[in-house]
Design a protein around this motif. Structure first.
Motif, PDB file in Angstrom:
ATOM      1  N   ARG A 133      -0.324   7.703  -5.747  1.00  0.00           N
ATOM      2  CA  ARG A 133      -0.511   8.024  -4.337  1.00  0.00           C
ATOM      3  C   ARG A 133      -1.919   7.641  -3.886  1.00  0.00           C
ATOM      4  O   ARG A 133      -2.104   7.066  -2.809  1.00  0.00           O
ATOM      5  CB  ARG A 133      -0.289   9.531  -4.119  1.00  0.00           C
ATOM      6  N   HIS A 189      -0.377  10.677   6.737  1.00  0.00           N
ATOM      7  CA  HIS A 189      -0.604   9.560   5.814  1.00  0.00           C
ATOM      8  C   HIS A 189       0.329   8.381   6.109  1.00  0.00           C
ATOM      9  O   HIS A 189      -0.059   7.219   5.954  1.00  0.00           O
ATOM     10  CB  HIS A 189      -0.449  10.035   4.370  1.00  0.00           C
ATOM     11  N   THR A 190       1.536   8.686   6.553  1.00  0.00           N
ATOM     12  CA  THR A 190       2.467   7.623   6.923  1.00  0.00           C
ATOM     13  C   THR A 190       1.950   6.866   8.143  1.00  0.00           C
ATOM     14  O   THR A 190       2.072   5.640   8.225  1.00  0.00           O
ATOM     15  CB  THR A 190       3.864   8.201   7.215  1.00  0.00           C
ATOM     16  N   TYR A 245       5.740   2.848   0.682  1.00  0.00           N
ATOM     17  CA  TYR A 245       5.227   4.203   0.879  1.00  0.00           C
ATOM     18  C   TYR A 245       6.348   5.144   1.326  1.00  0.00           C
ATOM     19  O   TYR A 245       6.424   6.295   0.888  1.00  0.00           O
ATOM     20  CB  TYR A 245       4.101   4.200   1.908  1.00  0.00           C
ATOM     21  N   SER A 284       8.088   8.642  -0.474  1.00  0.00           N
ATOM     22  CA  SER A 284       7.862   9.866   0.291  1.00  0.00           C
ATOM     23  C   SER A 284       8.462  11.116  -0.340  1.00  0.00           C
ATOM     24  O   SER A 284       7.899  12.199  -0.223  1.00  0.00           O
ATOM     25  CB  SER A 284       8.399   9.714   1.721  1.00  0.00           C
ATOM     26  N   VAL A 339      -0.595   4.470   6.954  1.00  0.00           N
ATOM     27  CA  VAL A 339       0.036   3.323   6.297  1.00  0.00           C
ATOM     28  C   VAL A 339       0.646   2.372   7.331  1.00  0.00           C
ATOM     29  O   VAL A 339       0.521   1.148   7.208  1.00  0.00           O
ATOM     30  CB  VAL A 339       1.114   3.800   5.297  1.00  0.00           C
ATOM     31  N   THR A 352       4.373  -0.438   3.832  1.00  0.00           N
ATOM     32  CA  THR A 352       5.006   0.636   4.592  1.00  0.00           C
ATOM     33  C   THR A 352       6.339   1.035   3.972  1.00  0.00           C
ATOM     34  O   THR A 352       6.629   2.229   3.805  1.00  0.00           O
ATOM     35  CB  THR A 352       5.223   0.207   6.058  1.00  0.00           C
ATOM     36  N   LEU A 372      -2.191   3.850  -3.334  1.00  0.00           N
ATOM     37  CA  LEU A 372      -1.534   3.394  -2.115  1.00  0.00           C
ATOM     38  C   LEU A 372      -2.326   3.793  -0.866  1.00  0.00           C
ATOM     39  O   LEU A 372      -2.525   2.985   0.043  1.00  0.00           O
ATOM     40  CB  LEU A 372      -0.122   3.990  -2.031  1.00  0.00           C
ATOM     41  N   GLU A 373      -2.775   5.050  -0.839  1.00  0.00           N
ATOM     42  CA  GLU A 373      -3.418   5.555   0.369  1.00  0.00           C
ATOM     43  C   GLU A 373      -4.828   5.014   0.565  1.00  0.00           C
ATOM     44  O   GLU A 373      -5.269   4.809   1.710  1.00  0.00           O
ATOM     45  CB  GLU A 373      -3.418   7.082   0.362  1.00  0.00           C
TER      46      GLU A 373
END
Length: 236
Positions: free
Chosen positions: A108, A158-159, A174, A178, A162, A171, A111-112
């Protein structure tokens, strides 16, 4: 004559395969488009057969294919439920079911952090507004002590970050991640003993277009959560 007969057999097979593929595509679109959310029981075979105008065997083959792909789950005596939104999502969910929390958090973070860096460089005014709204809802849920709403609001924030990268692969990846993220966000809240990790610096850095600051802020956020697991971090 024999050759002609063979061609006809091949054409009949192709038509049948095409029909099954069409049903698979329609069912997949229904799932991916949100018409059938994850966890929902899909209509029974007779209903799908009548709605789609195809035979029950065709529906059965299509459902079996999507079950094998991980999008659907058949429960004996109960029906068929949506398990994931895509083949990738299904594969990710299966892998993460046996993953440790710290492993999920480390992925995570990767990615973030990258998402925040790209978002700072590519965000639009609409992206900034969406992130600000998501942040406000996240903070309000935290202040209200509503844990389930907070988990969803945190993930929405967070979405939004992204999505501001305008990288469709990132996207989609991610979003597929979720389900596991929901679990990690909930667990992180427990590990931190209800001590929130401020997300305002992330939003501010993205709005300012400062990729370096966005990276630092996101790293700090996830580092704090990871530190709560007790696993030692490598020196940077």
């Amino acid at each position: 004559m024999t050759g002609l007969s063979e061609v006809r057999v091949t054409l009949r097979t192709a038509r049948r395969s095409s029909l099954v593929d069409q049903v698979i595509d329609q069912l997949r679109d229904e799932i991916a488009g949100g018409g059938w959310p994850v966890g929902v029981k899909i209509p029974p075979e007779p209903v799908l057969s009548e709605t789609l105008g195809v035979g029950r065997n065709t529906v059965r083959e299509a459902v079996r294919a999507l079950t094998h792909a991980g999008l659907l789950e058949s429960r004996q005596g109960d029906g068929t439920y949506v398990r994931a939104t895509s083949e990738l999502s299904g594969a990710v969910r299966r892998r993460l079911e046996t993953a440790e929390l710290v492993e999920i958090l480390e992925v995570r973070r990767g990615l973030e952090v990258e998402a925040a860096r790209l978002a700072a460089a590519r965000r639009t005014d609409a992206d900034v507004a969406a992130i600000a709204v998501a942040l406000a809802r996240r903070d309000a849920a935290w202040a209200a002590g509503d844990h389930s709403t907070f988990v969803e609001a945190d993930l929405t924030f967070h979405t939004a970050v992204v999505e501001a990268t305008h990288n469709r692969v990132l996207t989609d990846l991610y979003r597929d991640f979720s389900a596991a993220l929901r679990a990690s966000i909930g667990a992180a809240g427990t590990l931190l003993e209800h001590e929130d990790v401020p997300h305002g610096p992330i939003a501010a850095a993205i709005e300012a277009g400062d990729a370096e600051a966005a990276t630092r802020a996101t790293h700090a956020c996830l580092d704090q959560i990871l530190a709560s697991t007790g696993r030692p971090e490598p020196a940077r």
